[in-house]
Design a protein around this motif. Structure first.
Motif: not given
Length: 262
Positions: A95-98, A36-37, A72-76, A16-19
């Protein structure tokens, strides 16, 4: 009675913080979210290269919706994995893959260009921040002391180029390679074999030619010819028959001719 606040899981917190960071639309919101991250002394490695916090901040800003040229940008987030540390949900490894998609502010052929960032990121999270609130107060607001202390990221960016519709591109029927020769038109007009050179459509060399009227009075009576009796015309007669003008004056008693002697 006080109730302990339940913090989100490590993977939910990181995702949530990275998105939220990459989907920021202003630089002020991006800066506040970044603080904050990530911890102040965060150890950062991107594609095998060590970066400072400021360098990493600039890199993420270019990939976010807050970039000057982006709209703008969108994150998945396609995958996430977490391993808790010795402090439960306050520390551990995530670990995240986005995939991040962002649209440009500028239009090409009526549509914005789009860029895609695919990334795999590993984060080490620790509770580095101290709660600034007074613990003796019976009511206090939410506070999350967790920050990212180590980043190891592999990322790749792809820009989608705008293509011209296929209907606007002529089909290539020849397999020959292109050359630098410039074609200015369809080329010379090929005339049929029955066409005679220098002959116009009406038989003339460069046109229909002069107009030739048929004889026989078909286009009128012809020129009017009057007899001499009506016009009063008569030949002019001069002295000496008019061959050389007026003849010589003849004096009486003198002979014109060769003088032979007295």
């Amino acid at each position: 009675m006080s109730t302990n606040i339940v913090l989100p899981t490590l993977s939910a917190w990181a995702a949530s913080r990275l998105a939220g960071l990459l989907q920021s639309t202003t630089q002020a919101a991006f800066n506040a979210s970044f603080d904050t991250i990530f911890a102040r002394n965060c150890n950062i490695t991107v594609n095998g290269k060590h970066l400072s916090s400021e360098q990493y901040k600039e890199l993420l800003l270019e990939q976010s919706g807050a970039a000057p040229l982006e709209r703008d940008a969108s994150v998945s987030v396609q995958g996430q994995l977490e391993v808790e540390g010795d402090q439960g949900q306050l520390s551990g490894l995530v670990g995240l893959f986005y995939t991040s998609l962002r649209d440009s502010k500028y239009l090409v052929l009526g549509a914005p260009t789009e860029s895609r960032v695919t990334s795999s990121i590993n984060l080490i999270i620790q509770p580095t921040e101290t709660n600034p609130q007074n613990p003796s107060l019976p009511i206090h607001s939410y506070f999350d002391p967790r920050r990212v202390v180590t980043v190891n990221q592999v990322t790749a960016e792809t820009t989608f180029h705008v293509t011209i519709p296929a209907a606007s591109v002529p089909k290539v029927t020849s397999a020959s390679t292109s050359s630098a020769k410039v074609e200015l038109g369809p080329g010379p007009v090929k005339l049929p074999p029955s066409f005679h050179a220098n002959q116009g459509p009406f038989g003339g060399s460069f046109g229909p030619g002069p107009v030739r009227l048929p004889t026989g009075g078909q286009f009128g009576l012809g020129p009017v010819r009057l007899p001499p009796t009506e016009t009063g015309a008569k030949p002019e007669t001069l002295p000496g028959n008019g061959e050389f003008g007026v003849g010589p004056v003849i004096i009486p008693g003198e002979t014109i001719g060769e003088r032979t002697g007295a």
